[in-house]
Design a protein around this motif. Structure first.
Motif, PDB file in Angstrom:
ATOM      1  N   ARG A 126       0.881  -1.134  -0.017  1.00  0.00           N
ATOM      2  CA  ARG A 126       0.066  -0.041  -0.016  1.00  0.00           C
ATOM      3  C   ARG A 126       0.847   1.177  -0.015  1.00  0.00           C
ATOM      4  N   ARG A 127       1.702   1.424  -1.152  1.00  0.00           N
ATOM      5  CA  ARG A 127       2.682   2.394  -1.138  1.00  0.00           C
ATOM      6  C   ARG A 127       2.028   3.674  -1.342  1.00  0.00           C
ATOM      7  N   ILE A 128       2.752   4.690  -0.660  1.00  0.00           N
ATOM      8  CA  ILE A 128       2.032   6.057  -0.859  1.00  0.00           C
ATOM      9  C   ILE A 128       3.267   7.085  -1.135  1.00  0.00           C
ATOM     10  N   ARG A 129       3.034   8.359  -1.740  1.00  0.00           N
ATOM     11  CA  ARG A 129       4.129   9.295  -1.898  1.00  0.00           C
ATOM     12  C   ARG A 129       4.631   9.824  -0.706  1.00  0.00           C
ATOM     13  N   LEU A 130       6.015  10.227  -0.962  1.00  0.00           N
ATOM     14  CA  LEU A 130       6.584  10.538   0.262  1.00  0.00           C
ATOM     15  C   LEU A 130       5.939  11.843   0.822  1.00  0.00           C
ATOM     16  N   ASP A 131       5.379  13.026   0.062  1.00  0.00           N
ATOM     17  CA  ASP A 131       4.602  13.923   0.527  1.00  0.00           C
ATOM     18  C   ASP A 131       3.395  13.392   1.271  1.00  0.00           C
ATOM     19  N   GLU A 132       2.900  12.306   0.944  1.00  0.00           N
ATOM     20  CA  GLU A 132       1.561  11.872   1.578  1.00  0.00           C
ATOM     21  C   GLU A 132       1.924  11.166   2.875  1.00  0.00           C
ATOM     22  N   ILE A 133       3.213  10.703   2.916  1.00  0.00           N
ATOM     23  CA  ILE A 133       3.656  10.033   4.408  1.00  0.00           C
ATOM     24  C   ILE A 133       3.876  11.187   5.148  1.00  0.00           C
ATOM     25  N   HIS A 134       4.555  12.163   4.736  1.00  0.00           N
ATOM     26  CA  HIS A 134       4.654  13.212   5.462  1.00  0.00           C
ATOM     27  C   HIS A 134       3.492  13.967   6.243  1.00  0.00           C
ATOM     28  N   ASP A 135       2.770  14.200   5.372  1.00  0.00           N
ATOM     29  CA  ASP A 135       1.145  14.664   5.695  1.00  0.00           C
ATOM     30  C   ASP A 135       0.805  13.974   6.710  1.00  0.00           C
ATOM     31  N   ALA A 136       0.639  12.735   6.617  1.00  0.00           N
ATOM     32  CA  ALA A 136      -0.050  11.720   7.367  1.00  0.00           C
ATOM     33  C   ALA A 136       0.549  11.578   8.718  1.00  0.00           C
ATOM     34  N   VAL A 137       1.841  11.585   8.748  1.00  0.00           N
ATOM     35  CA  VAL A 137       2.718  11.636  10.066  1.00  0.00           C
ATOM     36  C   VAL A 137       2.356  12.766  10.964  1.00  0.00           C
ATOM     37  N   ILE A 138       2.296  13.922  10.168  1.00  0.00           N
ATOM     38  CA  ILE A 138       2.120  15.430  10.839  1.00  0.00           C
ATOM     39  C   ILE A 138       0.900  15.292  11.676  1.00  0.00           C
ATOM     40  N   ARG A 139      -0.399  15.023  10.603  1.00  0.00           N
ATOM     41  CA  ARG A 139      -1.752  14.884  10.998  1.00  0.00           C
ATOM     42  C   ARG A 139      -2.074  13.933  12.168  1.00  0.00           C
ATOM     43  N   MET A 140      -1.320  12.816  12.056  1.00  0.00           N
ATOM     44  CA  MET A 140      -1.281  11.887  13.052  1.00  0.00           C
ATOM     45  C   MET A 140      -0.734  12.287  14.533  1.00  0.00           C
ATOM     46  N   ARG A 141       0.239  12.649  14.376  1.00  0.00           N
ATOM     47  CA  ARG A 141       1.053  13.353  15.521  1.00  0.00           C
ATOM     48  C   ARG A 141       0.130  14.398  16.403  1.00  0.00           C
ATOM     49  N   LYS A 142      -0.664  15.186  15.530  1.00  0.00           N
ATOM     50  CA  LYS A 142      -1.222  16.345  16.094  1.00  0.00           C
ATOM     51  C   LYS A 142      -2.308  15.787  16.889  1.00  0.00           C
ATOM     52  N   ILE A 143      -3.124  14.952  16.330  1.00  0.00           N
ATOM     53  CA  ILE A 143      -4.193  14.348  17.050  1.00  0.00           C
ATOM     54  C   ILE A 143      -3.928  13.031  18.261  1.00  0.00           C
ATOM     55  N   GLY A 144      -2.483  12.818  18.241  1.00  0.00           N
ATOM     56  CA  GLY A 144      -2.133  11.555  19.276  1.00  0.00           C
ATOM     57  C   GLY A 144      -2.132  10.426  18.756  1.00  0.00           C
ATOM     58  N   LEU A 145      -2.125  10.406  17.330  1.00  0.00           N
ATOM     59  CA  LEU A 145      -2.052   8.619  16.747  1.00  0.00           C
ATOM     60  C   LEU A 145      -0.544   8.408  16.639  1.00  0.00           C
ATOM     61  N   GLU A 146      -0.148   7.210  16.765  1.00  0.00           N
ATOM     62  CA  GLU A 146       1.052   6.623  16.627  1.00  0.00           C
ATOM     63  C   GLU A 146       1.231   6.345  15.017  1.00  0.00           C
ATOM     64  N   SER A 147       2.456   6.404  14.469  1.00  0.00           N
ATOM     65  CA  SER A 147       2.718   6.297  13.179  1.00  0.00           C
ATOM     66  C   SER A 147       3.704   5.158  12.799  1.00  0.00           C
ATOM     67  N   VAL A 148       3.560   4.321  12.252  1.00  0.00           N
ATOM     68  CA  VAL A 148       4.683   3.270  11.695  1.00  0.00           C
ATOM     69  C   VAL A 148       4.866   3.297  10.154  1.00  0.00           C
ATOM     70  N   VAL A 149       5.966   3.954   9.767  1.00  0.00           N
ATOM     71  CA  VAL A 149       6.231   3.937   8.165  1.00  0.00           C
ATOM     72  C   VAL A 149       7.189   2.924   7.912  1.00  0.00           C
ATOM     73  N   CYS A 150       6.705   2.409   6.851  1.00  0.00           N
ATOM     74  CA  CYS A 150       7.427   1.081   6.291  1.00  0.00           C
ATOM     75  C   CYS A 150       8.286   1.412   5.184  1.00  0.00           C
ATOM     76  N   VAL A 151       9.408   1.044   5.271  1.00  0.00           N
ATOM     77  CA  VAL A 151      10.280   1.004   4.114  1.00  0.00           C
ATOM     78  C   VAL A 151      10.992  -0.309   3.494  1.00  0.00           C
ATOM     79  N   ASP A 152      11.404  -0.375   2.482  1.00  0.00           N
ATOM     80  CA  ASP A 152      11.719  -1.488   1.776  1.00  0.00           C
ATOM     81  C   ASP A 152      13.287  -1.755   1.784  1.00  0.00           C
ATOM     82  N   ARG A 153      13.808  -0.799   2.259  1.00  0.00           N
ATOM     83  CA  ARG A 153      15.521  -0.919   2.293  1.00  0.00           C
ATOM     84  C   ARG A 153      16.036   0.016   3.457  1.00  0.00           C
ATOM     85  N   TYR A 154      17.263  -0.505   3.785  1.00  0.00           N
ATOM     86  CA  TYR A 154      17.963   0.499   5.088  1.00  0.00           C
ATOM     87  C   TYR A 154      18.083   1.742   4.658  1.00  0.00           C
TER      88      TYR A 154
END
Ligand code: G3P
Length: 229
Positions: free
Chosen positions: A96-124
């Motif tokens: 369920r890949r999304i764009r980098l800006d979408e990841i960033h927006d989601a992390v910011i929004r989630m943090r703002k309302i107190g949700l935790e975020s776990v971002v997946c990556v496919d390489r170190y």
């Protein structure tokens, strides 16, 4: 000693939702309580409300859209997940890949309302760049090993050790390793290599006795953490 992160991704198996989804959740909850180790379950959106209400599991969505309220048909907003009782979400899973800006927006929004975020990556190589977005954790999973039954910790231990080096550059962000994890030994090795925990799907969701599998995974993660401390 802080507990290991045990993240079980329900994906979209036949037993990920409905009565069967509830049943497997009760089994996982029982083991989690027995060991006193919290378990994160990333579930289909339709299950967030019921599982948050009726179990003590840490319930996450598998994806959220970091969008504002409005005319956004089909979107799952962080506020919706929170309202349903969810505590966080995966973002950018290989399935369920999304764009980098979408990841960033989601992390910011989630943090703002107190949700935790776990971002997946496919390489170190992406651990640091995703880490500076400040999610709660990064889940590293080489896509070719997902669902393969061949564990990242055995087949590609260097992916974990290099990811561990990268995560140290972004203090406060945990590192979780996944893909192909099948046995307690796979879990032990991942944590021994420096991961804060493991992400798993098929080995639990397709097990005849998921409670035994989860118990073994928690047990081995605890042993490895103890050895590390
Ligand atoms: O998010 C965890 C998942 O992608 C790993 O899948 O089936 O290899 O444990 P699996």
């Amino acid at each position: 000693m802080k507990p290991p992160i045990i993240l079980i991704n329900y994906k979209a198996y036949e037993n990920s939702y409905g009565e069967r989804g509830y049943e497997i959740s009760r089994k996982i909850e029982k083991v989690s309580k027995e060991y006193g180790v919290p378990v994160i379950v990333t579930v289909p959106a339709t299950m967030i409300y019921k599982l948050s209400k009726e179990t003590e599991l840490i319930v996450y969505a598998q994806h959220v859209d970091g969008l504002e309220h409005g005319a956004k048909t089909g979107s799952i907003l962080p506020e919706m997940v929170k309202d349903a009782g969810g505590k966080g979400s995966l973002l950018n899973h290989s399935e369920r890949r999304i764009r980098l800006d979408e990841i960033h927006d989601a992390v910011i929004r989630m943090r703002k309302i107190g949700l935790e975020s776990v971002v997946c990556v496919d390489r170190y190589e992406l651990v640091y760049s995703m880490g500076i977005l400040k999610p709660d954790a990064i889940l590293i999973e080489p896509p070719e090993l997902i669902g393969s039954g061949v564990a990242v910790s055995k087949a590609k231990p260097e992916v974990i050790t290099k990811a561990v080096d990268e995560i140290k550059k972004v203090p406060g962000v945990y590192l979780v390793a996944g893909a192909g994890i099948t046995s307690g030994e796979d879990v032990y090795k991942a944590v021994e290599l420096g991961a804060d925990g493991i992400g798993v799907a098929s080995a639990v969701m397709r097990a005849k006795e998921p409670e035994r599998v989860v118990a073994e995974f928690i047990n081995q993660a605890l042993k490895a953490l103890e050895k590390r401390s």
